[in-house]
Design an enzyme around this catalytic site. Structure first.
Site, PDB file in Angstrom:
ATOM      1  N   ASN A   1      31.513  35.661  41.208  1.00 44.49           N
ATOM      2  CA  ASN A   1      32.451  35.188  42.725  1.00 44.49           C
ATOM      3  C   ASN A   1      32.474  32.819  43.112  1.00 44.49           C
ATOM      4  O   ASN A   1      31.742  33.242  44.246  1.00 44.49           O
ATOM      5  CB  ASN A   1      31.873  36.239  44.044  1.00 44.49           C
ATOM      6  CG  ASN A   1      32.889  37.207  43.291  1.00 44.49           C
ATOM      7  OD1 ASN A   1      34.043  36.882  43.456  1.00 44.49           O
ATOM      8  ND2 ASN A   1      32.388  38.187  45.111  1.00 44.49           N
TER       9      ASN A   1
ATOM     10  N   ASP B   1      36.165  42.820  43.585  1.00 42.27           N
ATOM     11  CA  ASP B   1      35.118  43.500  44.389  1.00 42.27           C
ATOM     12  C   ASP B   1      35.446  45.379  44.005  1.00 42.27           C
ATOM     13  O   ASP B   1      34.074  46.069  43.581  1.00 42.27           O
ATOM     14  CB  ASP B   1      34.919  42.956  46.054  1.00 42.27           C
ATOM     15  CG  ASP B   1      34.566  41.826  45.776  1.00 42.27           C
ATOM     16  OD1 ASP B   1      34.267  41.438  45.340  1.00 42.27           O
ATOM     17  OD2 ASP B   1      35.561  41.255  46.819  1.00 42.27           O
TER      18      ASP B   1
HETATM   19  O1  KDG Z   1      36.737  39.077  46.678  1.00 41.19           O
HETATM   20  C1  KDG Z   1      36.906  39.345  48.199  1.00 41.19           C
HETATM   21  C2  KDG Z   1      36.638  38.438  48.421  1.00 41.19           C
HETATM   22  O2  KDG Z   1      36.561  36.949  48.204  1.00 41.19           O
HETATM   23  C3  KDG Z   1      37.269  38.013  49.902  1.00 41.19           C
HETATM   24  O3  KDG Z   1      36.854  38.931  50.598  1.00 41.19           O
HETATM   25  C4  KDG Z   1      36.553  37.209  51.010  1.00 41.19           C
HETATM   26  O4  KDG Z   1      34.700  37.311  50.909  1.00 41.19           O
HETATM   27  C5  KDG Z   1      34.826  36.449  50.519  1.00 41.19           C
HETATM   28  C6  KDG Z   1      35.103  35.067  50.403  1.00 41.19           C
HETATM   29  O5  KDG Z   1      34.327  35.262  50.537  1.00 41.19           O
HETATM   30  O6  KDG Z   1      35.153  35.007  49.589  1.00 41.19           O
END
Ligand code: KDG
Length: 315
Positions: free
Chosen positions: A168, A260
């Site tokens: 991420n 997610d």
């Molecule tokens: O995966 C989705 C998330 O990216 C979103 O809910 C926001 O957690 C988040 C982020 O920090 O980007």
């Protein structure tokens, strides 16, 4: 104690009701989101226990997140109310400049969630838990949040639970992509389960080909690797096993949160003892489902509903 513990920043999402540039959006819909909170809710809806470690502000949005997570059955005893900083928020712009794509605009600098620290949990947080799930977002938030991730990894490695990491990478949260790689790679190398995608893997290991990505992480000692491929589905590898699952065809309203949903479903299925293939198929299915609505968590199915949908698509 919860089977899966996750740690990060839960956020309020303000999703524009209309598609197009935000300067023309008048109405916004409020949702609870944040990558790790999405995983915690997903796992809980699928009948496994989850706990969330983090901070929210002493404000209405913080109360909204706390009561939503509690209502979803997530253990919030380590969700701290921080009176010194506000709850983080972000806006979602949909369908512009690319149709079917969304972008996130953060208002979270100095937020309560970014003040996560090693004081927010201890060894007992992970007692009897089977998985700690982290994402590459949290170490980008602040030095105390980064330190918290390192400490949690250390405690979990001692406890024998599995470490799961979703790479991420959110480039706007990092000073540079080199810094993201420098911080994230040592964490990823300690992981037992890694979720990633070609964009993140290009940054971290210089690969975009899904099979190559599986190979590289496996060679680094990661036991289970899942590569998310968006509308192309996902591939995974665990030990000598390999699996591939197609995404189902859907009309996309907002793709944010799909990764997610995929990770949470995969982890819930693994906790339930499902095979790699069965876990990946269900995970890909739920990943597709959540893109059909705005909001990251509303469409996450219960276990009973997942099995109904699963039998429909895979009779
Ligand atoms: O995966 C989705 C998330 O990216 C979103 O809910 C926001 O957690 C988040 C982020 O920090 O980007």
């Amino acid at each position: 104690m919860a089977e899966l513990v996750t740690m990060g920043e839960a956020l309020i999402q303000l999703n524009a009701l209309s598609k197009g540039p935000l300067r023309h959006a008048y109405l916004f819909e409020r949702h609870v989101a944040g990558s790790e909170a999405n995983v915690a809710v997903c796992v809980s809806r699928l009948g496994r226990s989850s706990a969330f470690v983090g901070r929210v502000g002493d404000d209405e949005f913080g109360r909204c997140i706390a009561s939503w997570l509690r209502g979803e059955g997530v253990d919030v005893r380590w969700l701290r109310i921080d009176p010194e900083a506000p709850t983080g928020i972000y806006f979602v712009q949909r369908g512009y400049p690319f149709p079917s794509r969304s972008s996130m605009i953060y208002y979270r600098r100095g937020s309560a969630g970014s003040r996560l620290s090693i004081e927010d949990f201890d060894r007992t947080t992970f007692q009897n838990s089977r998985i700690l799930h982290l994402s590459g977002i949290t170490p980008a938030l602040s030095s105390s949040a980064r330190e918290a991730c390192t400490k949690a990894i250390e405690l979990v490695k001692d406890s024998g639970a599995l470490l799961s990491i979703d790479t991420n990478i959110r480039p706007v949260l990092w000073p540079s992509l080199e810094e993201a790689t420098r911080v994230l790679m040592p964490m990823v190398e300690k992981a037992d389960i890694v979720f990633t995608d070609p964009a993140d893997s290009e940054i971290l290991i210089g690969e975009t080909d899904p099979d190559k990505i599986l190979e590289v992480y496996k060679s680094l000692g990661v036991g289970t690797v899942v590569v998310k491929l968006g509308e192309r589905g996902a591939v995974a590898s665990s030990g000598s096993e390999k699996a591939k699952a197609e995404a189902i065809e859907v009309t996309v309203e907002d793709a944010i949160g799909a990764g997610d949903a995929l990770a949470g479903t995969f982890l819930a299925c693994q906790l339930a003892g499902r095979s790699l293939f069965e876990s990946l198929r269900r995970a890909t299915l739920v990943g597709s489902l959540v893109t059909t609505v705005r909001g990251d968590q509303e469409m996450l199915p219960t276990l009973k509903d997942l099995e109904i949908i699963y039998r429909y698509y895979y009779p």
